[in-house]
Design a protein around this motif. Structure first.
Motif, PDB file in Angstrom:
ATOM      1  N   GLY A  42      -1.322  -5.095  -4.996  1.00 54.01           N
ATOM      2  CA  GLY A  42      -2.252  -4.007  -4.735  1.00 54.01           C
ATOM      3  C   GLY A  42      -2.476  -3.178  -5.991  1.00 54.01           C
ATOM      4  N   HIS A  43      -3.651  -2.593  -6.124  1.00 62.80           N
ATOM      5  CA  HIS A  43      -3.984  -1.700  -7.237  1.00 62.80           C
ATOM      6  C   HIS A  43      -4.632  -0.442  -6.677  1.00 62.80           C
ATOM      7  CE1 HIS A  43      -3.921  -4.618 -10.792  1.00 62.80           C
ATOM      8  NE2 HIS A  43      -3.749  -5.412  -9.756  1.00 62.80           N
ATOM      9  N   ARG A  44      -4.357   0.679  -7.299  1.00 63.23           N
ATOM     10  CA  ARG A  44      -5.092   1.909  -7.010  1.00 63.23           C
ATOM     11  C   ARG A  44      -5.512   2.532  -8.331  1.00 63.23           C
ATOM     12  NH1 ARG A  44      -2.566   5.164  -2.548  1.00 63.23           N
ATOM     13  NH2 ARG A  44      -3.711   3.584  -1.378  1.00 63.23           N
ATOM     14  N   THR A  72      -9.164   1.378  -4.139  1.00 58.40           N
ATOM     15  CA  THR A  72      -7.901   0.692  -3.864  1.00 58.40           C
ATOM     16  C   THR A  72      -8.207  -0.774  -3.608  1.00 58.40           C
ATOM     17  OG1 THR A  72      -6.911   2.684  -2.912  1.00 58.40           O
ATOM     18  CG2 THR A  72      -5.894   0.578  -2.354  1.00 58.40           C
ATOM     19  N   TYR A  90      -6.728  -4.928  -2.897  1.00 63.97           N
ATOM     20  CA  TYR A  90      -5.638  -5.761  -2.377  1.00 63.97           C
ATOM     21  C   TYR A  90      -5.967  -7.234  -2.609  1.00 63.97           C
ATOM     22  CZ  TYR A  90      -2.123  -7.900   0.581  1.00 63.97           C
ATOM     23  OH  TYR A  90      -1.079  -8.659   1.025  1.00 63.97           O
ATOM     24  N   GLU A 128     -12.912   6.193  -7.761  1.00 65.11           N
ATOM     25  CA  GLU A 128     -11.616   5.662  -7.364  1.00 65.11           C
ATOM     26  C   GLU A 128     -11.774   4.529  -6.363  1.00 65.11           C
ATOM     27  OE1 GLU A 128      -9.183   8.504  -5.092  1.00 65.11           O
ATOM     28  OE2 GLU A 128     -10.893   9.865  -5.249  1.00 65.11           O
ATOM     29  N   MET A 133       0.825  -1.210   0.000  1.00 65.32           N
ATOM     30  CA  MET A 133       0.000   0.000   0.000  1.00 65.32           C
ATOM     31  C   MET A 133       0.860   1.262   0.000  1.00 65.32           C
ATOM     32  SD  MET A 133      -3.037  -0.877  -0.387  1.00 65.32           S
ATOM     33  CE  MET A 133      -3.856  -2.459  -0.466  1.00 65.32           C
ATOM     34  N   LEU A 172       1.911   2.010  -3.426  1.00 67.59           N
ATOM     35  CA  LEU A 172       0.845   2.627  -4.227  1.00 67.59           C
ATOM     36  C   LEU A 172       0.748   4.127  -3.957  1.00 67.59           C
ATOM     37  CD1 LEU A 172      -2.032  -0.016  -3.934  1.00 67.59           C
ATOM     38  CD2 LEU A 172      -0.520   0.376  -5.886  1.00 67.59           C
ATOM     39  N   ASP A 173       1.163   4.554  -2.762  1.00 64.97           N
ATOM     40  CA  ASP A 173       1.113   5.981  -2.420  1.00 64.97           C
ATOM     41  C   ASP A 173       2.235   6.766  -3.095  1.00 64.97           C
ATOM     42  OD1 ASP A 173      -1.102   5.687  -0.800  1.00 64.97           O
ATOM     43  OD2 ASP A 173       0.092   5.314   1.006  1.00 64.97           O
TER      44      ASP A 173
END
Length: 729
Positions: free
Chosen positions: A443-445, A332, A334, A330, A299, A302-303
């Motif tokens: 993870g995806h955002r 996020t 996991y 939007e 995570m 991703l930031d």
């Protein structure tokens, strides 16, 4: 009947039985034929004087059907029925039996078995047919163009005889340079829904030999006491208690220090002795992170700015377009580590012949890997190493490790003995789930900007996770410009026509051994793409099917074929017409060259229990060689994808896997899905993959159905669904 033998063995045995026609390819790929075992090529088909046709299957059979598919192609081109053809697995010989999509490597994976062998096997079968016809024409004094082979009989010009009558003469002839391939109008078996699998009867009556069934005279069983955390090494061990176990033979530290090999007279004794063994481990370099720490690292990635820009889009411009859009959607996501968990745990058996050759009996998915490893372990040339490929009870990618892990274990365990007794390596279910290889945690955002008219203005997408290919022999093939394509496949190369799409990727530290898992990166990328398309459609006030079709308006095959299965699945499922109290979700995805759309229809609610009433699938995989096999693979892929999304994950505590067996890593139950209906699109395009494409759309279609249950329902963005509070009845 399935036969398993070495290259030298099957050539010699066939030749000894009388006249034999071999048809295949030279090391340079040219078709050749003959009957001499010594001067022969590596064959794809052999026919003996009795007329028995044998397809030599270069791909591993783990239940996905290449033994039937490749045999079907040979049977169709030669002109025999499925009752008149058998099959054998090819020996390890990457010079000719290589996977054409993998380079100089023999192996099965990526749903390539039929796709890369289609022309090879058609040509081999056609070559055999034309040679037999030429021999018959010469014997009868007629034109070859007047003859054909139908149901195993050479017939025409007033003559008819079994094809076996012409094997000896045909074997002396020069093969045609460009044999005539049968026109699709002539096909009787290919595409016939009544064609059944060749291996089913033997599996039902117990004659089929799986790797676990190998029982060689005087063999020992070995099991490995492995480190509980990735990276641990053996310091010492005490086998005092193990010596009290009846059947215990000895214990030795593997040369790699990755474990202690326990040898016994049988499997139960090996299990008991291993449990009694006390091992001191050096954990200085071992994994110590928990699942929460691993998730936090992903995570955090991703930031931050991504390490790699996957599709070279201008990130700043895309961000500006999203920020300036009328509506921004939007989310996020996991995805946890997942085990493969095939029904047959890993195993293989190794022996040494009187001539000093090494023979491995294995459900060998990538035979080139252990073949190369054994050259180093035993210091032997390749021709002194033989791999007998057996049937395997599933794999889902687990048997295709870049480092040939379990075969190397067996080789090291064997080399430490005096080699007078065969050694059978056996993994338990707990070994596989606790100490195996896993689908990476990812993870995806995503941020999607929508214009006032409901069209997409921009799509920002970041991915962070553990690379499968980096640091392995597959890195040169799978990693380009630093990007492991398996981490992002299905996003930047999606057939959707999305303006202003920026995809970024950051690799995170591997928590354990990671590996491709059925449909590889598509397992998570399809989930994200298809749930985001649903969220965007709802935000735009548009129907999810219509919204997707609006982004598939191009006239290229990617758009037309993906739109085709989308429409077919929606039509067959009665999209928008679900009975009261039910909800539908849809997803469509391209993977491994094929296009699959699925509609999941559910009832109930997330608190009292959701029931999966029906899954309707539409598939376009090119020419449907065996519709029955395709249907089975789509059903299996749906079950595999949905089952894992519902309740499965691998978690770590101080670096050690917490799950151990099916009670806490529960596979799909037959009662979990009431009905699956599969529709196959007619096609004249060459066959593409089918073993994996059914998996990617299944979980997002279920997620979209759950989100559509009521206005209060939310998309499940962190898997498994059970951990997000979704209860299944």
């Amino acid at each position: 009947m399935t036969l398993n033998t070495s290259r030298r063995g099957f050539l010699k045995s066939a030749a000894a039985a009388g006249a034999v026609l071999f048809v295949g390819a030279t090391a340079k790929g040219a078709m050749a034929a003959g009957q001499s075992a010594d001067a022969m090529l590596t064959p794809f088909v052999k026919i003996d004087a009795s007329g028995q046709v044998i397809a030599i299957i270069k791909h591993f059979e783990m239940g996905q059907g290449p033994a039937t598919g490749l045999s079907t192609i040979i049977a169709e081109e030669v002109g025999v029925t499925m009752e008149q053809i058998g099959f054998e697995f090819a020996p390890s010989d990457p010079a000719v039996y290589n996977n054409l999509f993998f380079g100089a490597f023999q192996g099965t994976g990526g749903s390539t078995a039929i796709a890369n062998s289609w022309e090879q096997y058609r040509t081999a079968g056609a070559t055999a047919r034309e040679m037999l016809i030429a021999a018959a024409a010469q014997a009868w004094g007629v034109e070859a163009t007047a003859l054909d082979i139908i149901d195993g009989q050479v017939t025409g010009a007033g003559n008819s005889a079994p094809l076996g009558d012409f094997v000896a003469a045909a074997a002396e002839m020069t093969p045609p340079e460009a044999p005539r391939l049968r026109d699709p109008s002539e096909w009787k078996i290919i595409g016939n829904p009544k064609t059944r699998r060749l291996d089913s009867p033997a599996k039902v009556n117990g004659q089929a030999q799986f790797a676990m069934d190998v029982q060689l005279p005087n063999q020992m069983v070995t099991m490995i006491k492995r480190t509980p955390q990735r990276g641990g090494l053996v310091v010492s061990f005490d086998d005092s208690a193990a010596k009290d176990v009846k059947g215990f033979i000895m214990a030795q530290t593997l040369p790699t220090k990755h474990g202690v090999a326990v040898y016994a007279e049988n499997t139960w004794a090996a299990i008991q002795a291993r449990e009694a063994l006390e091992v001191e481990w050096d954990m200085a370099a071992a994994e110590t992170r928990s699942s929460d720490e691993i998730r936090d690292e992903i995570m955090a990635a991703l930031d931050a700015e991504p390490t790699y820009n996957v599709n070279k889009a201008e990130r700043a411009a895309v961000k500006s377009a999203v920020d300036g859009a009328d509506t921004v959607v939007e989310k996020t996501f996991y995805f946890p580590l997942l085990a493969h968990a095939p029904m047959e745990p890993l195993n293989c058996t190794i022996e040494q012949t009187a001539e000093g050759d090494i023979v491995l009996h294995d459900g060998a998915q990538m035979p080139t890997g252990p073949h190369m490893a054994y050259q180093q372990i035993f210091e032997l040339p390749p021709e002194k190493i033989h791999i007998k490929t057996m049937l395997a009870g599933g794999s889902f990618g687990r048997r295709a490790t870049p480092d040939a892990d379990y075969q190397v274990e067996a080789g090291l365990a064997f080399v430490m003995t005096d080699r007078t007794r065969p050694v059978k390596l056996v993994w338990t279910r707990e070994d596989d789930i606790r100490g195996g290889y896993y689908r990476p945690a990812v993870g995806h955002r995503v941020r999607v900007g929508l214009n006032a008219d409901g069209t997409i203005a921009g799509w920002e997408h970041q991915v962070a996770g553990q690379s499968i290919a980096k640091g392995t022999p597959f890195e040169p093939m799978m990693v380009h410009d630093g990007i492991d394509h398996s981490s992002v496949e299905g996003i930047g190369d999606s057939p959707y026509q999305i303006p202003g799409m920026a995809v970024g990727l950051t690799d995170t530290q591997k928590a354990t051994s990671v590996l491709w898992w059925r449909s590889v990166g598509h397992t998570h990328t399809a989930y994200v793409m298809e749930t985001m398309m649903d969220m965007a459609a709802r935000a735009a006030g548009r129907d999810p099917v219509e919204f997707r079709l609006a982004h598939l308006t191009g006239d290229e095959a990617d758009q037309t074929r993906k739109a085709g299965v989308l429409r077919l699945a929606a039509d067959k499922a009665g999209w928008g017409k679900a009975p009261t109290g039910r909800a539908q979700g849809i997803a469509v995805h391209k993977s491994f060259g094929s296009y699959v759309a699925e509609v999941v229809e559910i009832s109930g609610n997330i608190d009292d229990g959701i029931v999966i009433e029906k899954v309707t699938a539409a598939v376009d995989c090119g020419i449907a060689i065996n519709p029955d096999v395709i249907t089975a693979q789509i059903e299996g892929g749906i079950g595999y994808g949905i089952g894992h999304a519902m309740r499965d994950q691998i978690t770590l505590s101080d670096g050690a896997v917490e799950q151990s067996n099916f009670p806490d890593y529960e596979p799909l139950r037959i009662s979990d899905i009431k009905m699956i209906e599969t529709h196959i699109m007619p096609s004249t395009v060459a066959p593409t993959g089918i073993g994996e494409p059914g998996t990617p759309p299944s979980a997002p279609a279920l997620a979209n159905a759950i989100a559509a249950l009521s206005e209060d329902s939310e998309l499940v963005a962190e898997l498994p669904m059970a951990e997000a509070g979704v209860y299944f009845a």
